[in-house]
Design a protein around this motif. Sequence first.
Motif, mmCIF file in Angstrom:
data_model
loop_
_atom_site.group_PDB
_atom_site.id
_atom_site.type_symbol
_atom_site.label_atom_id
_atom_site.label_comp_id
_atom_site.label_asym_id
_atom_site.label_seq_id
_atom_site.Cartn_x
_atom_site.Cartn_y
_atom_site.Cartn_z
ATOM 1 N N GLU A 1 0.851 -1.210 -0.025
ATOM 2 C CA GLU A 1 -0.100 -0.098 -0.008
ATOM 3 C C GLU A 1 0.801 1.129 -0.098
ATOM 4 O OE1 GLU A 1 -2.703 -0.121 3.143
ATOM 5 O OE2 GLU A 1 -4.063 -1.696 2.421
ATOM 6 N N GLY A 2 1.971 1.205 0.691
ATOM 7 C CA GLY A 2 2.831 2.477 0.929
ATOM 8 C C GLY A 2 3.623 2.635 -0.725
ATOM 9 N N TYR A 3 3.893 1.698 -1.311
ATOM 10 C CA TYR A 3 4.490 1.722 -2.533
ATOM 11 C C TYR A 3 3.578 2.177 -3.466
ATOM 12 C CZ TYR A 3 7.640 0.654 -6.267
ATOM 13 O OH TYR A 3 8.708 0.624 -7.371
ATOM 14 N N TYR A 4 2.006 1.651 -3.349
ATOM 15 C CA TYR A 4 1.183 2.100 -4.516
ATOM 16 C C TYR A 4 0.873 3.501 -4.290
ATOM 17 C CZ TYR A 4 -3.580 2.483 -6.226
ATOM 18 O OH TYR A 4 -4.667 2.929 -7.013
ATOM 19 N N TYR A 5 0.743 4.134 -3.003
ATOM 20 C CA TYR A 5 0.311 5.391 -2.913
ATOM 21 C C TYR A 5 1.583 6.452 -2.980
ATOM 22 C CZ TYR A 5 -4.268 4.278 -0.883
ATOM 23 O OH TYR A 5 -5.305 3.951 -1.003
ATOM 24 N N THR A 6 2.889 5.849 -3.467
ATOM 25 C CA THR A 6 4.166 6.645 -3.597
ATOM 26 C C THR A 6 4.395 6.564 -5.067
ATOM 27 O OG1 THR A 6 5.119 5.921 -1.363
ATOM 28 C CG2 THR A 6 6.406 6.889 -3.118
ATOM 29 N N ARG A 7 4.229 5.654 -5.716
ATOM 30 C CA ARG A 7 4.619 5.439 -7.054
ATOM 31 C C ARG A 7 3.539 4.857 -8.037
ATOM 32 N NH1 ARG A 7 7.927 7.890 -5.571
ATOM 33 N NH2 ARG A 7 10.155 7.440 -5.207
ATOM 34 N N GLY A 8 2.272 4.719 -7.374
ATOM 35 C CA GLY A 8 1.142 4.226 -8.493
ATOM 36 C C GLY A 8 0.228 5.275 -9.186
ATOM 37 N N PRO A 9 -0.769 4.901 -9.741
ATOM 38 C CA PRO A 9 -1.439 5.966 -10.516
ATOM 39 C C PRO A 9 -2.166 6.892 -9.769
ATOM 40 C CG PRO A 9 -2.636 3.840 -10.458
ATOM 41 C CD PRO A 9 -1.083 3.447 -9.743
ATOM 42 N N THR A 10 -2.295 6.842 -8.545
ATOM 43 C CA THR A 10 -2.912 7.921 -7.650
ATOM 44 C C THR A 10 -2.119 8.211 -6.565
ATOM 45 O OG1 THR A 10 -4.322 5.956 -6.662
ATOM 46 C CG2 THR A 10 -5.319 7.169 -8.545
ATOM 47 N N PRO A 11 -1.304 8.874 -6.666
ATOM 48 C CA PRO A 11 -0.275 9.097 -5.602
ATOM 49 C C PRO A 11 -0.766 9.838 -4.251
ATOM 50 C CG PRO A 11 0.321 10.432 -7.189
ATOM 51 C CD PRO A 11 -0.623 9.526 -7.969
ATOM 52 N N ASP A 12 -0.581 9.238 -3.261
ATOM 53 C CA ASP A 12 -0.966 10.147 -2.181
ATOM 54 C C ASP A 12 0.039 9.989 -0.928
ATOM 55 O OD1 ASP A 12 -2.396 10.882 0.277
ATOM 56 O OD2 ASP A 12 -4.395 10.661 -0.411
ATOM 57 N N ARG A 13 1.027 10.755 -0.649
ATOM 58 C CA ARG A 13 2.001 10.468 0.184
ATOM 59 C C ARG A 13 1.401 10.217 1.683
ATOM 60 N NH1 ARG A 13 3.492 12.973 -4.187
ATOM 61 N NH2 ARG A 13 5.532 12.508 -5.272
ATOM 62 N N ASP A 14 0.344 11.072 1.983
ATOM 63 C CA ASP A 14 0.011 10.906 3.250
ATOM 64 C C ASP A 14 -0.277 9.423 3.648
ATOM 65 O OD1 ASP A 14 0.548 13.427 4.069
ATOM 66 O OD2 ASP A 14 -1.432 14.437 3.420
ATOM 67 N N LYS A 15 -1.413 9.008 2.563
ATOM 68 C CA LYS A 15 -1.636 7.713 2.848
ATOM 69 C C LYS A 15 -0.265 6.494 2.888
ATOM 70 C CE LYS A 15 -6.322 7.931 1.142
ATOM 71 N NZ LYS A 15 -7.211 7.527 -0.020
ATOM 72 N N ALA A 16 0.619 7.059 2.098
ATOM 73 C CA ALA A 16 1.835 6.207 1.700
ATOM 74 C C ALA A 16 2.452 6.060 3.208
ATOM 75 C CB ALA A 16 2.816 6.696 0.856
ATOM 76 N N ILE A 17 2.545 7.400 4.003
ATOM 77 C CA ILE A 17 3.322 7.349 5.194
ATOM 78 C C ILE A 17 2.460 6.685 6.330
ATOM 79 C CG2 ILE A 17 3.812 8.890 7.050
ATOM 80 C CD1 ILE A 17 5.009 10.906 4.945
ATOM 81 N N ALA A 18 1.031 6.895 6.231
ATOM 82 C CA ALA A 18 0.247 5.907 7.287
ATOM 83 C C ALA A 18 0.480 4.420 7.155
ATOM 84 C CB ALA A 18 -1.138 6.406 6.787
ATOM 85 N N ALA A 19 0.514 3.924 5.875
ATOM 86 C CA ALA A 19 0.825 2.431 5.593
ATOM 87 C C ALA A 19 2.331 2.063 6.089
ATOM 88 C CB ALA A 19 1.002 2.381 4.228
ATOM 89 N N TYR A 20 3.073 3.102 5.815
ATOM 90 C CA TYR A 20 4.421 2.471 6.351
ATOM 91 C C TYR A 20 4.486 2.705 7.665
ATOM 92 C CZ TYR A 20 6.184 2.488 1.455
ATOM 93 O OH TYR A 20 6.419 2.151 0.308
ATOM 94 N N GLU A 21 3.901 3.538 8.459
ATOM 95 C CA GLU A 21 3.944 3.549 10.004
ATOM 96 C C GLU A 21 3.170 2.661 10.606
ATOM 97 O OE1 GLU A 21 5.669 5.938 11.643
ATOM 98 O OE2 GLU A 21 6.019 7.388 10.441
ATOM 99 N N ASP A 22 2.027 2.385 10.014
ATOM 100 C CA ASP A 22 1.582 0.779 10.422
ATOM 101 C C ASP A 22 2.535 -0.330 10.383
ATOM 102 O OD1 ASP A 22 -0.858 2.240 11.011
ATOM 103 O OD2 ASP A 22 -1.873 1.864 9.266
ATOM 104 N N ALA A 23 3.268 -0.245 9.282
ATOM 105 C CA ALA A 23 4.172 -1.463 9.126
ATOM 106 C C ALA A 23 5.154 -1.612 10.288
ATOM 107 C CB ALA A 23 4.666 -1.358 7.854
#
Length: 691
Positions: free
Chosen positions: A302-324
């Motif tokens: 999820e973190g990678y998807y929200y960083t490099r995917g078709p709909t980037p959302d860096r806040d969601k990416a960080i949330a996923a990595y922080e959960d990890a």
Amino acid sequence: QMTPGGTPAPQGTLATLAVKVSPHVSWRRTWLGGAIAVGAFAALVVGFMVLRAMGIGPMGSLRGKGTFGAQETILVADFRGPPSDSTLGSTVAEALRTDLAQSTTLKVLTRANVRDILSLMQRPPESTVQFELAREIATREGAKAVLDGAIVQLGQSYVVSARLVSSLDGSELATFRETASNEDGLIGAVGKLSRAVREKAGESLRTIQASSELERVTTPSLPALRKYVEGSKIADEGGDTERGLALLQEAVTLDSGFAMAWRKMAVLLQNENRDQPRALAAIATAYRHRDRLTEMERLVTEGYYYTRGPTPDRDKAIAAYEDALRIDSTSTSALNNAAVVYGEKREHVRAEELYRRVTGLPRTFGGAFTNLITTQILNHRPGAVLDSTAAAFRARFPTSNDLWEADWYAAWGQGNLARADSIAHATQANARTPRQQIRSAGALASTAEFRGRTAEALRWATISDQAWLRIEPSPAAHLQFVLDSLYLLAQYTPDRVRARATLERALARVPLTEIPAEDRPYQQLAQLAVLLEDPALARSAAQGWERDQRASVADSVGTRAYFQAHVAFAEKRWLEGIGLVREAYARYAMGERLAEFLMARAFDAAGQADSAIAHYEAFLAVAQPTPFLGTAWRARSHERLAELYESKGDLARAGEEYARFIEQWANADPELQPAVRAARERLAAIKGKTG
């Protein structure tokens, strides 16, 4: 009812039996009997759990015996497969690593961890890690045990056996055995074996039962799993990305919902910046099937998807990595990727904190130290801090080929160009890898350009590009070679007609149609268009990007603003261009230094001196962690700031900026010396007025 002989029982017999039994049978007696049976069963279960927890008897857990703690690290060796099947052992081992990663009491060294350790041991990263080598690695890393095993084929059926061995003394802690009636049943058998290992380690039955089945977090198709393991190994350890991608494609053809394979494909493509439409489709597919991943894998995906995917959302990416990181605070991928995203969000203090955590882990990697140094430069850390990080890199990876870069960055970050050049010259003279030759020459080109030595910068840039062409003699690389030189010359050569002619000859020799669409250098062409004041070239670059690359860009809105800003500046629509720069910057399609410099030049050209001064100052305040972008801009900014301050009557600040410009270009090329002499004269005049 029937008698024993098969004839109907007389009614009187049943009545007699009922009368005889009735004094002994009642609802109360029945209830009591049931209660006693349930109680006995409960006592048996409780007793079993107590004995297991205390490590007593054959079912006793290793944690109950005190052999294992609450959380232990283990290493899964490459299993031995049947002589006729060379890939089955590594496939089963990787499946076990994936399944055991769901454990709450066991931490499993990944294949990537093992590769890093093999490099430190000066062994080939593609080495087969069977028991003896696995135990050596486990001992080095402080892992508690090694899970070793073998697969034996008996006709159509298979027997998977394993043993858990103490890495310290080699004693056997537990053995396991599962069977599969055929190849299709192997994944299920490996899943059962994994659960048995977790139970023996002392993990609660509740968490084990809550885990997903192995076929759910990987694939139910053993052939697909084989392709995934083989493709990953060939790409990561053999360096053959093309063959690795082909095998991964075969894996997802066999199982279209194989999320791990889709994600691996996306990472390989993104890392090499190739076939971006395919990379975006791969990460989007992995994200769509993320329920077929372990919890940790799902969050990283999820973190990678929200960083490099078709709909980037860096806040969601960080949330996923922080959960990890809440699941595993020592995950290098989650820590490093989160730091990258924080850096993209320009939250460099938080990024530095995470990079420091990565470098402090037992299983870190060399790039984490250079990431940390460049972030520390952005945070304006003192030289002692930069040197300390470089020293820590050397202590952890004394044989790394990238040590020189850490030392070079530390010197560059302190403004010690003499030391930086000394490091780069030594590396160039003793280069052991193409990367060292390419990057050390590039570093020397950058410091030469910084000093205004254009001819020297061109010479080193040519050496760097030629080294690159030797390993990638593609049309794109040949054109990039010309563009690098032309970009450097265009900043200093007033002969724009000659520069345009050079570009036209280059494009005639290497037409864009000969270059894959995703590799066409439209951004460099747009930048050249502004330097050459060529609106037609700027529009052509913007149109080419729209036609060939827009679909492969995560945030096309921001990138479109980037191109349209360059068109506006080439057409001298300064204020409109400033608005487009701000949009591109806000959407992370343009870096801070470039945005500030472009806005400063635009406000200056538009006659808005105060705004120009503010943005020149902002540009100079942004640290330059790497020298490969706009090293000449600093001198030009100091020169122009001095002129603007002098025109406003602020002679003190004008004098400071003239002095900085003179210092930077004191030994510039002869054709640049007239500007330096003019600055000296202005500085002398200012001193004459102010004393």
